[in-house]
Design a protein around this motif. Structure first.
Motif, PDB file in Angstrom:
ATOM      1  N   ARG A   1      -8.187   3.376  -6.482  1.00 33.64           N
ATOM      2  CA  ARG A   1      -9.103   2.446  -5.822  1.00 33.64           C
ATOM      3  C   ARG A   1      -8.304   1.376  -5.084  1.00 33.64           C
ATOM      4  NH1 ARG A   1     -13.290   0.936 -10.589  1.00 33.64           N
ATOM      5  NH2 ARG A   1     -11.480   1.289 -11.928  1.00 33.64           N
ATOM      6  N   LEU A   2      -8.926   0.805  -4.051  1.00 36.00           N
ATOM      7  CA  LEU A   2      -8.235  -0.173  -3.222  1.00 36.00           C
ATOM      8  C   LEU A   2      -9.012  -1.474  -3.178  1.00 36.00           C
ATOM      9  CD1 LEU A   2      -5.756  -0.411  -1.195  1.00 36.00           C
ATOM     10  CD2 LEU A   2      -7.483  -0.126   0.604  1.00 36.00           C
ATOM     11  N   PHE A   3      -8.390  -2.562  -3.678  1.00 37.97           N
ATOM     12  CA  PHE A   3      -8.927  -3.900  -3.445  1.00 37.97           C
ATOM     13  C   PHE A   3      -8.487  -4.295  -2.033  1.00 37.97           C
ATOM     14  CE2 PHE A   3      -8.177  -3.649  -8.049  1.00 37.97           C
ATOM     15  CZ  PHE A   3      -9.433  -3.987  -8.546  1.00 37.97           C
ATOM     16  N   SER A   4      -9.440  -4.371  -1.115  1.00 40.78           N
ATOM     17  CA  SER A   4      -9.075  -4.469   0.305  1.00 40.78           C
ATOM     18  C   SER A   4      -9.155  -5.871   0.879  1.00 40.78           C
ATOM     19  CB  SER A   4      -9.955  -3.526   1.137  1.00 40.78           C
ATOM     20  OG  SER A   4     -11.314  -3.941   1.090  1.00 40.78           O
ATOM     21  N   GLY A   5      -9.547  -6.886   0.073  1.00 45.00           N
ATOM     22  CA  GLY A   5      -9.654  -8.230   0.636  1.00 45.00           C
ATOM     23  C   GLY A   5     -10.544  -8.239   1.861  1.00 45.00           C
ATOM     24  N   ASP A   6     -10.060  -8.840   2.943  1.00 47.98           N
ATOM     25  CA  ASP A   6     -10.793  -8.845   4.215  1.00 47.98           C
ATOM     26  C   ASP A   6     -10.230  -7.836   5.207  1.00 47.98           C
ATOM     27  OD1 ASP A   6     -12.428 -10.810   3.271  1.00 47.98           O
ATOM     28  OD2 ASP A   6     -11.733 -12.390   4.621  1.00 47.98           O
ATOM     29  N   HIS A   7      -9.243  -7.054   4.793  1.00 50.56           N
ATOM     30  CA  HIS A   7      -8.603  -6.119   5.714  1.00 50.56           C
ATOM     31  C   HIS A   7      -9.540  -4.987   6.099  1.00 50.56           C
ATOM     32  CE1 HIS A   7      -5.308  -3.976   7.616  1.00 50.56           C
ATOM     33  NE2 HIS A   7      -5.607  -2.898   6.916  1.00 50.56           N
ATOM     34  N   LEU A   8     -10.261  -4.469   5.130  1.00 49.21           N
ATOM     35  CA  LEU A   8     -11.137  -3.321   5.354  1.00 49.21           C
ATOM     36  C   LEU A   8     -12.480  -3.623   4.707  1.00 49.21           C
ATOM     37  CD1 LEU A   8     -10.907  -0.484   6.649  1.00 49.21           C
ATOM     38  CD2 LEU A   8     -10.415   0.422   4.368  1.00 49.21           C
ATOM     39  N   LEU A   9     -13.491  -3.889   5.537  1.00 48.17           N
ATOM     40  CA  LEU A   9     -14.835  -4.216   5.084  1.00 48.17           C
ATOM     41  C   LEU A   9     -15.795  -3.142   5.580  1.00 48.17           C
ATOM     42  CD1 LEU A   9     -14.713  -8.023   5.971  1.00 48.17           C
ATOM     43  CD2 LEU A   9     -14.473  -7.017   3.693  1.00 48.17           C
TER      44      LEU A   9
ATOM     45  N   LEU B   1      -3.574   6.135   2.588  1.00 44.64           N
ATOM     46  CA  LEU B   1      -3.640   6.077   1.126  1.00 44.64           C
ATOM     47  C   LEU B   1      -4.756   6.950   0.562  1.00 44.64           C
ATOM     48  CD1 LEU B   1      -3.222   2.244   0.433  1.00 44.64           C
ATOM     49  CD2 LEU B   1      -1.524   4.027   0.034  1.00 44.64           C
ATOM     50  N   THR B   2      -5.799   7.168   1.361  1.00 43.42           N
ATOM     51  CA  THR B   2      -7.003   7.925   0.968  1.00 43.42           C
ATOM     52  C   THR B   2      -7.511   7.541  -0.421  1.00 43.42           C
ATOM     53  OG1 THR B   2      -5.698   9.811   0.120  1.00 43.42           O
ATOM     54  CG2 THR B   2      -6.412   9.898   2.437  1.00 43.42           C
ATOM     55  N   PRO B   3      -7.853   6.266  -0.651  1.00 45.20           N
ATOM     56  CA  PRO B   3      -8.395   5.878  -1.955  1.00 45.20           C
ATOM     57  C   PRO B   3      -9.773   6.498  -2.177  1.00 45.20           C
ATOM     58  CG  PRO B   3      -8.652   4.089  -0.390  1.00 45.20           C
ATOM     59  CD  PRO B   3      -7.824   5.133   0.299  1.00 45.20           C
ATOM     60  N   ALA B   4     -10.112   6.713  -3.430  1.00 40.80           N
ATOM     61  CA  ALA B   4     -11.426   7.252  -3.756  1.00 40.80           C
ATOM     62  C   ALA B   4     -12.523   6.248  -3.455  1.00 40.80           C
ATOM     63  CB  ALA B   4     -11.473   7.663  -5.223  1.00 40.80           C
ATOM     64  N   GLU B   5     -12.193   4.962  -3.576  1.00 44.32           N
ATOM     65  CA  GLU B   5     -13.186   3.912  -3.404  1.00 44.32           C
ATOM     66  C   GLU B   5     -12.500   2.637  -2.932  1.00 44.32           C
ATOM     67  OE1 GLU B   5     -17.092   2.959  -6.020  1.00 44.32           O
ATOM     68  OE2 GLU B   5     -15.192   2.604  -7.060  1.00 44.32           O
TER      69      GLU B   5
ATOM     70  N   PHE C   1     -17.435   0.732  -1.124  1.00 47.08           N
ATOM     71  CA  PHE C   1     -17.730   1.919  -0.323  1.00 47.08           C
ATOM     72  C   PHE C   1     -16.642   2.967  -0.490  1.00 47.08           C
ATOM     73  CE2 PHE C   1     -15.216  -0.873   2.311  1.00 47.08           C
ATOM     74  CZ  PHE C   1     -14.450  -0.061   3.138  1.00 47.08           C
ATOM     75  N   THR C   2     -16.938   4.176  -0.031  1.00 47.66           N
ATOM     76  CA  THR C   2     -15.984   5.277  -0.070  1.00 47.66           C
ATOM     77  C   THR C   2     -15.598   5.655   1.360  1.00 47.66           C
ATOM     78  OG1 THR C   2     -17.802   6.876  -0.129  1.00 47.66           O
ATOM     79  CG2 THR C   2     -16.904   6.163  -2.253  1.00 47.66           C
ATOM     80  N   ASP C   3     -14.755   6.650   1.497  1.00 49.04           N
ATOM     81  CA  ASP C   3     -14.287   7.170   2.793  1.00 49.04           C
ATOM     82  C   ASP C   3     -13.612   6.081   3.628  1.00 49.04           C
ATOM     83  OD1 ASP C   3     -13.663   8.855   4.848  1.00 49.04           O
ATOM     84  OD2 ASP C   3     -15.701   9.586   5.181  1.00 49.04           O
TER      85      ASP C   3
END
Length: 345
Positions: A203-211, A246-250, A259-261
């Motif tokens: 899983r990826l904690f994305s902050g504000d980079h990817l919303l 990275l293709t995280p699951a979530e 979200f996914t994808d």
């Protein structure tokens, strides 16, 4: 007295979130994540420094069976006040360490240490150079409060090193440097199987980079003592591609919803920025300053309705796009223009 009922969510695998409100902001809230570790809970971001936000955070922690005094550490994705604002209060309550990428830690230190008068003079000069009218620049020359709510966070005491695992006992959380939204923005890759066994890599904690639905602001964070010309939009686009691989699951973002994808969202954002750069070239058939370009760009409301502070942010984003176009050889500064204007080539 109405009892505060915080919105908390259990994402499984020892990861929960609390919706911490952002006062008078259309974003509504920051998702503060609580990650269980063998030495106690660790927060990913903290929320805005405001009494309501603090009360919501502490009530949320209580609802999750813990308390601010039990926090072991705080990992900050980036220095913005809706992410870093309450870090000082968390440290006061618990003695928790606070970790941030060095590039954003430098901004925190500079903001606290730079003389206010010098900083305002610098900002006035920057806006003038961008073509801002005198009526907009004038307030920069008047005294301001030394502290604005949400803008007095703690100085971090640990450095997030890109590519390395963070010191979270019992967890595998790796730092991914993703500059663009800020110079030191990091995403955090939880390299553990998804609790629901979704396909992908952790899983990826994305902050504000990817919303999931918002395109992050790309701005400039300049050092008055450093004349380096940065390319934050180029940095952001490169970072997007790195995260997509990275293709995280979530994805667990700091705003909106999980979200996914991630790869699909990365493609959308890359296409959006290419389309926007192409559109700006259409505007630059005539020479325009960064201010004039910002006036003509498409925002979430007409330029006349954009508040003073948000106009500064908009001009910063316009200049970031101009720098990208210049670096790509698709625009250039007009020789002898003052303030400097740019035109498509």
């Amino acid at each position: 007295m109405t009892q505060l009922v915080p919105q908390v969510t259990d994402h499984g695998g020892g990861v929960r979130s609390i919706q911490v409100p952002i006062p008078d902001n259309p974003l509504g809230y920051t998702l503060v994540y609580v990650v269980d570790t063998d030495r106690g809970p660790v927060l990913v971001d903290t929320g805005w420094d405001d009494p309501q936000s603090w009360d919501t955070l502490t009530a949320g922690l209580s609802a999750l069976g813990t308390a601010a005094g039990e926090i072991h550490g705080v990992v900050i994705t980036h220095h913005h006040p809706d992410h870093h604002g309450l870090s000082g209060k968390v440290r006061e309550a618990s003695g928790a360490w606070i970790a941030m990428h060095e590039a954003d830690s430098a901004i925190v230190r500079r903001t606290r240490e730079t003389d206010l008068g010098r900083w305002l003079s610098y900002m006035a000069a920057k806006l003038t150079a961008a073509g801002a009218p005198e009526a907009h620049v004038a307030p920069m020359r008047t005294p301001r409060p030394l502290r604005l709510p949400g803008f007095s966070p703690a100085v971090p005491d640990r450095e997030i090193v890109p590519g390395e695992l963070l010191a979270l006992p019992g967890r595998r959380l790796r730092a991914i440097w993703t500059p663009g939204h800020t110079p030191g923005h990091v995403c955090l890759h939880l390299e553990e199987e998804h609790p629901s066994r979704l396909p992908g890599h952790g899983r990826l904690f994305s902050g504000d980079h990817l919303l999931p639905e918002i395109t992050p602001h790309i701005g400039l964070y300049e050092d008055p003592d450093d004349a380096t010309v940065t390319d934050p939009l180029g940095d952001y686009l490169d970072s997007l591609e790195r995260v997509g691989r990275l293709t995280p699951a979530e994805v667990l973002p700091a705003h909106q919803h999980v979200f996914t994808d991630a790869a699909a969202r990365v493609r959308e954002l890359l296409a959006h920025h290419e389309e926007r750069l192409t559109g700006l070239l259409g505007l630059l058939v005539e020479p325009l300053t960064p201010w004039q370009l910002a006036e003509r760009m498409e925002w979430n409301r007409p330029w006349e309705q954009i508040p003073y502070g948000s106009r500064n942010i908009a001009v910063s984003e316009a200049e970031a796009h101009l720098r990208r176009l210049v670096k790509l050889g698709r625009a250039e500064a007009v020789a002898g223009s003052e303030p400097v204007a740019y035109v498509a080539v």
